[in-house]
Write a protein that holds these residues in place. Structure first.
Motif, PDB file in Angstrom:
ATOM      1  N   ARG A  19       0.810  -1.224   0.000  1.00  0.00           N
ATOM      2  CA  ARG A  19       0.000   0.000   0.000  1.00  0.00           C
ATOM      3  C   ARG A  19       0.839   1.267   0.000  1.00  0.00           C
ATOM      4  O   ARG A  19       0.299   2.343  -0.156  1.00  0.00           O
ATOM      5  N   GLU A  21       2.945   2.447  -2.219  1.00  0.00           N
ATOM      6  CA  GLU A  21       2.841   3.133  -3.501  1.00  0.00           C
ATOM      7  C   GLU A  21       1.472   3.769  -3.661  1.00  0.00           C
ATOM      8  O   GLU A  21       1.341   4.853  -4.204  1.00  0.00           O
ATOM      9  N   ARG A  22       0.448   3.095  -3.192  1.00  0.00           N
ATOM     10  CA  ARG A  22      -0.926   3.615  -3.283  1.00  0.00           C
ATOM     11  C   ARG A  22      -1.060   4.883  -2.448  1.00  0.00           C
ATOM     12  O   ARG A  22      -1.662   5.858  -2.895  1.00  0.00           O
ATOM     13  N   SER A  24       1.366   6.966  -1.592  1.00  0.00           N
ATOM     14  CA  SER A  24       2.112   8.065  -2.221  1.00  0.00           C
ATOM     15  C   SER A  24       1.384   8.584  -3.449  1.00  0.00           C
ATOM     16  O   SER A  24       1.404   9.779  -3.724  1.00  0.00           O
ATOM     17  N   SER A  25       0.706   7.720  -4.174  1.00  0.00           N
ATOM     18  CA  SER A  25      -0.075   8.151  -5.331  1.00  0.00           C
ATOM     19  C   SER A  25      -1.241   9.044  -4.906  1.00  0.00           C
ATOM     20  O   SER A  25      -1.501  10.075  -5.533  1.00  0.00           O
ATOM     21  N   VAL A  26      -1.912   8.659  -3.849  1.00  0.00           N
ATOM     22  CA  VAL A  26      -3.021   9.468  -3.336  1.00  0.00           C
ATOM     23  C   VAL A  26      -2.504  10.809  -2.826  1.00  0.00           C
ATOM     24  O   VAL A  26      -3.119  11.858  -3.072  1.00  0.00           O
ATOM     25  N   LYS A  28       0.177  12.441  -3.843  1.00  0.00           N
ATOM     26  CA  LYS A  28       0.548  13.272  -4.995  1.00  0.00           C
ATOM     27  C   LYS A  28      -0.688  13.858  -5.666  1.00  0.00           C
ATOM     28  O   LYS A  28      -0.693  15.017  -6.072  1.00  0.00           O
ATOM     29  N   THR A  29      -1.734  13.048  -5.777  1.00  0.00           N
ATOM     30  CA  THR A  29      -2.976  13.541  -6.373  1.00  0.00           C
ATOM     31  C   THR A  29      -3.571  14.657  -5.532  1.00  0.00           C
ATOM     32  O   THR A  29      -3.962  15.707  -6.059  1.00  0.00           O
ATOM     33  N   THR A  86     -11.431  12.262 -11.049  1.00  0.00           N
ATOM     34  CA  THR A  86     -10.194  11.511 -10.827  1.00  0.00           C
ATOM     35  C   THR A  86     -10.330  10.561  -9.647  1.00  0.00           C
ATOM     36  O   THR A  86      -9.921   9.402  -9.717  1.00  0.00           O
ATOM     37  N   GLU A  90     -10.118   6.575  -9.890  1.00  0.00           N
ATOM     38  CA  GLU A  90      -9.021   5.947  -9.155  1.00  0.00           C
ATOM     39  C   GLU A  90      -9.560   4.872  -8.227  1.00  0.00           C
ATOM     40  O   GLU A  90      -8.977   3.807  -8.100  1.00  0.00           O
ATOM     41  N   SER A  94      -8.948   0.563  -8.289  1.00  0.00           N
ATOM     42  CA  SER A  94      -8.349  -0.172  -7.180  1.00  0.00           C
ATOM     43  C   SER A  94      -9.227  -1.321  -6.695  1.00  0.00           C
ATOM     44  O   SER A  94      -8.748  -2.197  -5.995  1.00  0.00           O
TER      45      SER A  94
END
Length: 100
Positions: A19, A21-22, A24-26, A28-29, A86, A90, A94
């Motif tokens: 999780r 990476e998930r 960090s993606s959230v 960044k968004t 988005t 997203e 998932s």
């Protein structure tokens, strides 16, 4: 002391599993849309007020403020709609797809 920090970091990574990476993606968004919600309306207000309404159309300062404000409100709503779109897509990516 450094070993303790490394151990805590490894424990956290093991607990999170894949999780990280998930997350960090959230993040960044969210950071991207937060910056857009702050800067895009401000920029659209001043650009539309000075260049379009007062510059091109020759409106009074008071009218330029009014229509520039409307432009900024429209831009805020567009950024919010883009964020919702988005976030919705997203979340759909998932979720696991159930197949029989």
């Amino acid at each position: 002391m450094n070993n303790m920090a490394d151990t805590m970091e490894q424990d956290l990574a093991a607990t999170l599993g894949g999780r990280d990476e998930r997350i960090s993606s959230v993040f960044k968004t969210m950071l991207g849309y937060t910056l857009m919600i702050i800067f895009f309306p401000l920029a659209s207000f001043y650009v539309s007020k000075n260049m379009i309404f007062e510059g091109m159309y020759g409106m009074t300062r008071k009218d330029g403020f009014f229509y520039g404000g409307i432009t900024a409100i429209v831009v805020v709503h567009l950024v919010l709609a883009a964020f919702i779109y988005t976030a919705w897509n997203e979340d759909a990516k998932s979720r696991p797809v159930k197949r029989d």
